[in-house]
Design a protein around this motif. Structure first.
Motif, mmCIF file in Angstrom:
data_model
loop_
_atom_site.group_PDB
_atom_site.id
_atom_site.type_symbol
_atom_site.label_atom_id
_atom_site.label_comp_id
_atom_site.label_asym_id
_atom_site.label_seq_id
_atom_site.Cartn_x
_atom_site.Cartn_y
_atom_site.Cartn_z
ATOM 1 N N ALA A 435 -33.007 -90.884 -20.601
ATOM 2 C CA ALA A 435 -32.451 -89.813 -21.322
ATOM 3 C C ALA A 435 -31.863 -89.016 -20.538
ATOM 4 O O ALA A 435 -30.720 -88.241 -21.053
ATOM 5 C CB ALA A 435 -33.708 -89.417 -22.162
ATOM 6 N N ARG A 436 -32.234 -88.521 -19.271
ATOM 7 C CA ARG A 436 -31.586 -87.691 -18.541
ATOM 8 C C ARG A 436 -30.186 -88.235 -18.007
ATOM 9 O O ARG A 436 -29.136 -87.377 -17.790
ATOM 10 C CB ARG A 436 -32.364 -87.210 -17.246
ATOM 11 C CG ARG A 436 -33.692 -86.498 -17.534
ATOM 12 C CD ARG A 436 -34.481 -86.018 -16.510
ATOM 13 N NE ARG A 436 -35.893 -85.299 -16.862
ATOM 14 C CZ ARG A 436 -36.942 -85.531 -17.206
ATOM 15 N NH1 ARG A 436 -37.036 -86.803 -16.927
ATOM 16 N NH2 ARG A 436 -37.751 -84.889 -17.442
ATOM 17 N N ALA A 461 -30.249 -90.038 -26.212
ATOM 18 C CA ALA A 461 -31.124 -89.259 -25.468
ATOM 19 C C ALA A 461 -32.054 -88.217 -26.082
ATOM 20 O O ALA A 461 -33.436 -88.432 -26.035
ATOM 21 C CB ALA A 461 -30.130 -88.239 -24.665
ATOM 22 N N LEU A 462 -31.748 -87.693 -27.079
ATOM 23 C CA LEU A 462 -32.775 -87.029 -27.950
ATOM 24 C C LEU A 462 -33.583 -87.991 -28.680
ATOM 25 O O LEU A 462 -34.936 -87.389 -29.384
ATOM 26 C CB LEU A 462 -31.802 -86.280 -29.093
ATOM 27 C CG LEU A 462 -31.114 -84.759 -28.384
ATOM 28 C CD1 LEU A 462 -30.046 -84.364 -29.608
ATOM 29 C CD2 LEU A 462 -32.236 -83.942 -28.020
ATOM 30 N N VAL A 463 -33.193 -89.222 -29.068
ATOM 31 C CA VAL A 463 -34.303 -89.928 -29.513
ATOM 32 C C VAL A 463 -35.639 -90.341 -28.553
ATOM 33 O O VAL A 463 -36.530 -90.377 -28.894
ATOM 34 C CB VAL A 463 -33.770 -91.269 -30.082
ATOM 35 C CG1 VAL A 463 -34.765 -92.456 -30.593
ATOM 36 C CG2 VAL A 463 -32.797 -90.777 -31.497
ATOM 37 N N LEU A 464 -35.153 -90.327 -27.373
ATOM 38 C CA LEU A 464 -36.042 -90.845 -26.353
ATOM 39 C C LEU A 464 -36.771 -89.466 -26.082
ATOM 40 O O LEU A 464 -38.092 -89.666 -25.431
ATOM 41 C CB LEU A 464 -35.188 -91.224 -24.979
ATOM 42 C CG LEU A 464 -34.416 -92.660 -25.302
ATOM 43 C CD1 LEU A 464 -33.749 -93.099 -23.856
ATOM 44 C CD2 LEU A 464 -35.399 -93.757 -25.530
ATOM 45 N N GLU A 476 -29.619 -79.208 -23.353
ATOM 46 C CA GLU A 476 -28.196 -79.655 -23.251
ATOM 47 C C GLU A 476 -27.601 -80.655 -24.090
ATOM 48 O O GLU A 476 -26.173 -80.579 -24.525
ATOM 49 C CB GLU A 476 -28.228 -80.148 -21.695
ATOM 50 C CG GLU A 476 -26.833 -80.344 -21.106
ATOM 51 C CD GLU A 476 -26.222 -79.024 -20.775
ATOM 52 O OE1 GLU A 476 -24.848 -79.162 -20.413
ATOM 53 O OE2 GLU A 476 -26.678 -78.000 -20.540
ATOM 54 N N ALA A 477 -28.618 -81.380 -24.640
ATOM 55 C CA ALA A 477 -28.177 -82.520 -25.428
ATOM 56 C C ALA A 477 -27.669 -81.835 -26.771
ATOM 57 O O ALA A 477 -26.792 -82.252 -27.264
ATOM 58 C CB ALA A 477 -29.369 -83.525 -25.579
ATOM 59 N N PHE A 478 -28.469 -80.951 -27.105
ATOM 60 C CA PHE A 478 -28.233 -80.424 -28.438
ATOM 61 C C PHE A 478 -26.750 -79.596 -28.233
ATOM 62 O O PHE A 478 -25.854 -79.689 -29.261
ATOM 63 C CB PHE A 478 -29.237 -79.489 -28.904
ATOM 64 C CG PHE A 478 -30.404 -80.473 -29.717
ATOM 65 C CD1 PHE A 478 -30.016 -81.045 -31.008
ATOM 66 C CD2 PHE A 478 -31.631 -80.017 -29.215
ATOM 67 C CE1 PHE A 478 -30.937 -81.736 -31.654
ATOM 68 C CE2 PHE A 478 -32.783 -80.738 -30.089
ATOM 69 C CZ PHE A 478 -32.328 -81.641 -31.199
#
Length: 836
Positions: A435-436, A461-464, A476-478
């Motif tokens: 994810a990172r 990444a957000l699923v993980l 950061e992903a959002f």
């Protein structure tokens, strides 16, 4: 729409709620009821399904693969069962959500997470999709052949099927289609009623309630935030120990955060204390900027047997508690003393062993982080690339190295390293590390403006990760995915992602990242046509950026403040913002940011009639820009030069400059600049009597604008092209067509555009109406611009021209005084100033 404005570079499909309509309601209830009926009947049936090496028994809710029971969540089991039962057709996303969850407020990330678990349970994956096939923009379809077997109650289905039935025939035999038991419908009706109430409650909220989110965050943060200060190393000297001050500070912060505490990020602390001592005023500033209630002051000393670490801590700057620990090495001492604080706080969630499991790696990474925290990315890179051979190829080192290159601005190298890491790490082996890597890769792609690649990376990444985790990674992903949504004018999705990013950063103690969320929320307000509402958000973000010494962020926030004031026809305020910045940005080691501010400075000067100063700035700007690396900045500067030439009646120069910008290759001109400059080009060509060329440019402009509006979901491009069409129809004496076009685009500008854009449209139309002698309609339109006639030169001109046409001498003379006061070096047109 501003001349330039964009989401922050500093950064999921969010909750996607459909608009509530009767048809949608009926569909949703049908799907939900079908799902409930499906689950009830499956439990009552004596049928099992076999596909490949898997057997799923709905009655016992057991999935076996290669003869072994597979454990999976209930909603993943229901997802598989529902898709199998409806395998003769595609199943829409909303239908599947209603059937599996029985509620509407399930976002794409949650659905993707469940589908991923379902695929993994049956040996499928997102690449092959041999069983669950994704239909982009719609939903899913079951793709594997299914064998249906009758099973006696309590019997485990044998490995070989008794018979194979085609999909349509098997579906016809399913028992829940023959349910006659009245008791089944009681729970279905109750569930449907609850679903209606929940759906209505969610459905009527068509826009995100940002203020409610802010209130909730304040409650979450209160009494919980901790700031760890740099380590006091006392008499420990020598370059080999310099890293301890910040490296161990970050290690202690990470350990506390892993225990579930809200801890201010190390970068925030370093930024706030960069030039300050540990004085009481500095501590007050730290608490004020971050909201930290508790401060922890670490210290480190050598002893005869190793190292002694102490932590002093307390509320509101009063260090009333102290603990210490001894160890043979500094990192272990820091970890041990942190564990003692956690024991006193009775915080054991997520805690691991009392000392690092891999001491060489821990020390190396903290040395590199200490260098990166003070901006010495070259040193951080040297430390990581010179690591021992046993560490050099580890995924953790590659991740740290890629992150250093990303923070140092080498986006191409960072992108390559993250991509290599993403290929090496599977979700099954290390989902958090993958994810990172995905977030890092998506961030690098965002900085490189490869926006189409960002969204799927952040979504995976957000699923993980856990979406509500107190992690800067989640935030950061959002933020990045929300920025892409905003770039594509997907406003609801952007707002949802920004709200989630805000919560993640708040829980992670990252106040600087929260300022970036504020900035992007300002851009979102602009996208909604709420220009005035964006200004407080930009100003708040700028104050925080200034506080943290985040100069690149501050340049962008200041730039957007200037644009907003110009959009609101407040040129004096735009110049005031320039003055507040002063010369602070001239020393930035980032040419593109220096050039951005200089360009905005020139626009603010022009808005106040200071033409000579603006011309000098623009000439310097054009001469200092590298056209290979800053093509967009060069096109923006030339666009302003073209407008200046048009205003000065230098039509040949205006046409040449504008056409040069318009015909620039893709990527060299942003869409908004191309739009406004195309208008300049057609006006200059008509002033030169080159009407056929103007007509052709107008036609090409409209075709380009139509396709661009569809791509970005923003009608501004098409509406401004429509304004150009109206002006061309006027030149060709097609007056009825001109009126129709003008009225249409004027209605849009009043409804959706900022004041400056409305003035652009209304001014052009007013000129036409006065030339036609239609004083009545001209009067109604001029009244729309009245609020800005005291501050904006163009609006003041239009008011004076109208009074002149009405023969109102006194009013005209008073208005003319205001025009001349605002003109500066700009000439006052004869149509405004000629004596009655």
């Amino acid at each position: 729409m501003a001349l330039v404005r964009g989401g922050h570079d500093g950064n999921v499909t969010g909750s996607r709620r459909a608009k509530f309509t009767p048809a949608a309601f009926v569909f949703f209830c049908k799907a939900a009821c079908a799902g409930f009926a499906c689950r009830y009947a499956l439990r009552m049936s004596n049928f099992a399904y076999r596909f490949g090496d898997c057997v799923i028994d709905p009655a016992t809710r057991v999935l076996r693969r290669a003869g072994r029971i597979v454990s999976l969540p209930p909603n993943a089991f229901d997802c598989i069962a529902y898709l199998i039962e409806h395998r003769d057709r595609a199943v829409g996303r909303d239908e599947l959500i209603a059937a599996v969850w029985g509620k509407a407020d399930v976002d794409d990330a949650q659905l993707a997470h469940v589908v991923r678990k379902a695929r993994r349970a049956i040996g499928d994956n997102g690449t092959e999709q041999s069983a669950i096939h994704t239909l982009p923009r719609f939903g899913f379809r079951w793709a594997r052949e299914v064998e249906l077997r009758s099973v006696a109650a309590g019997e485990v289905p044998p490995a070989a099927p008794a018979f194979t039935a085609p999909a349509a025939e098997a579906k016809a035999a399913l028992p829940w289609q023959r349910i006659r038991r009245p008791g089944v419908w009681v729970p279905l009706c109750v569930s449907a009623i609850l679903l209606v109430v929940g759906y209505l409650w969610h459905g009527h909220r068509t826009e995100p309630a940002v203020q409610d989110v802010d209130s909730a965050l304040s409650a979450t943060k209160a009494g919980d935030a901790i700031a760890v200060l740099p380590v006091d190393t006392g008499t420990i000297t020598g370059s080999e120990w310099a890293w301890l001050r910040l490296g161990l500070m970050d290690l202690i912060s990470t350990r506390l955060r892993d225990a579930g505490l809200v801890v201010v990020t190390s970068s925030n602390v370093v930024a706030l204390l960069r030039d300050k001592s540990s004085s009481a005023s500095a501590m007050d500033e730290l608490r004020s900027a971050t909201g930290a209630r508790y401060l922890i002051a670490p210290s480190l000393a050598k002893s005869s047997s190793g190292w002694v670490a102490r932590l002093s801590w307390g509320e509101n700057g009063q260090f009333t508690n102290e603990v210490e620990a001894h160890a043979k090495d500094a990192p272990s001492a820091a970890i041990a003393v942190t564990e003692r604080v956690l024991d006193q706080l009775d915080r054991r969630r997520k805690r691991g062993a009392g000392s690092p499991t891999d001491l060489p790696a821990t020390e190396l990474f903290q040395r590199a982080e200490a260098a990166a925290l003070v901006g010495d990315f070259s040193q951080a890179r040297r430390l990581l690339t010179s690591a021992p051979s046993e560490l050099r190829d580890s995924p953790e080192l590659l991740l740290n190295l890629a992150r250093v290159e990303l923070r140092g601005g080498d986006f191409e190298s960072a992108s390559q390293r993250f991509a290599e890491l993403e290929k090496r790490i599977s979700a099954e082996n290390d989902p958090a590390l993958r994810a990172r890597a995905l977030i890092g890769l998506g961030t690098a792609k965002f900085r490189l403006r490869h926006f189409d690649e960002v969204e799927p990376l952040m979504t995976e990444a957000l699923v993980l990760l856990t979406a509500d985790d107190a992690s800067t990674d989640v935030g950061e992903a959002f933020l990045r995915r929300g920025s892409v949504h905003l770039f594509r004018s997907r406003i609801a999705e952007a707002a949802a992602d920004f709200s989630r990013a805000r919560i993640a950063f708040e829980l992670a103690g990252d106040s600087l990242a929260l300022a970036r969320v504020d900035f992007n929320m300002g851009v979102l307000q602009d996208a909604l046509g709420r220009t005035a509402s964006s200004l407080p958000l930009y100003e708040r973000a700028a104050r925080q950026f200034d506080r943290f010494g985040a100069m690149p962020d501050l340049v962008i926030a200041t730039s957007n403040q200037i644009t907003t004031h110009l959009d609101l026809m407040q040129p004096a305020e735009a110049l005031r913002v320039v003055g507040l910045a002063g010369t602070r940005f001239e020393k930035l080691d980032a040419p593109h940011l220096r050039h951005l501010f200089k360009w905005q400075h020139a626009r603010a000067l022009l808005g106040n009639g200071r033409v000579t100063e603006a011309r000098v700035l623009l000439d310097e700007l054009v001469g200092g820009i590298d056209p290979q690396t800053e093509a967009v900045a060069l096109s923006r500067a030339r666009a302003v030069q073209a407008q200046m030439a048009l205003d000065a009646d230098a039509h040949e120069s205006a046409a040449a400059l504008a056409l040069d910008v318009v015909r620039g290759p893709p990527g060299s001109v942003d869409e908004t600049t191309r739009t406004l400059t195309w208008l300049i080009a057609t006006r200059a060509l008509r002033a030169l009597g080159r009407n056929s060329e103007a007509a052709e440019e107008s036609r090409q402009f409209r075709a380009w604008a139509g396709s661009t509006a569809k791509v970005f979901g923003d009608e501004t491009f098409e509406r401004l092209a429509q304004l150009g069409e109206a002006e061309q129809a006027r030149a060709e004496k097609k007056y009825a067509q001109a009126v129709r076009l003008y009225e249409d685009v004027l209605a849009w500008s009043i409804r959706s555009a900022p004041p400056a854009r409305m003035a652009e449209v209304a001014g052009s139309y007013l000129d036409f109406l006065l030339d036609q002698g239609n004083i009545e309609r001209a009067t109604a339109i001029a009244g729309q611009l009245g609020p800005w006639a005291e501050s904006d030169f163009r609006c003041a001109q239009l008011r004076a021209r109208l009074y002149r046409a009405l023969g109102q001498t006194d009013a005209w003379q008073t208005a003319l005084v205001q025009v001349r006061r605002l003109a500066g070096e700009r000439p006052v047109p004869t149509s405004v100033a000629a004596a009655l």
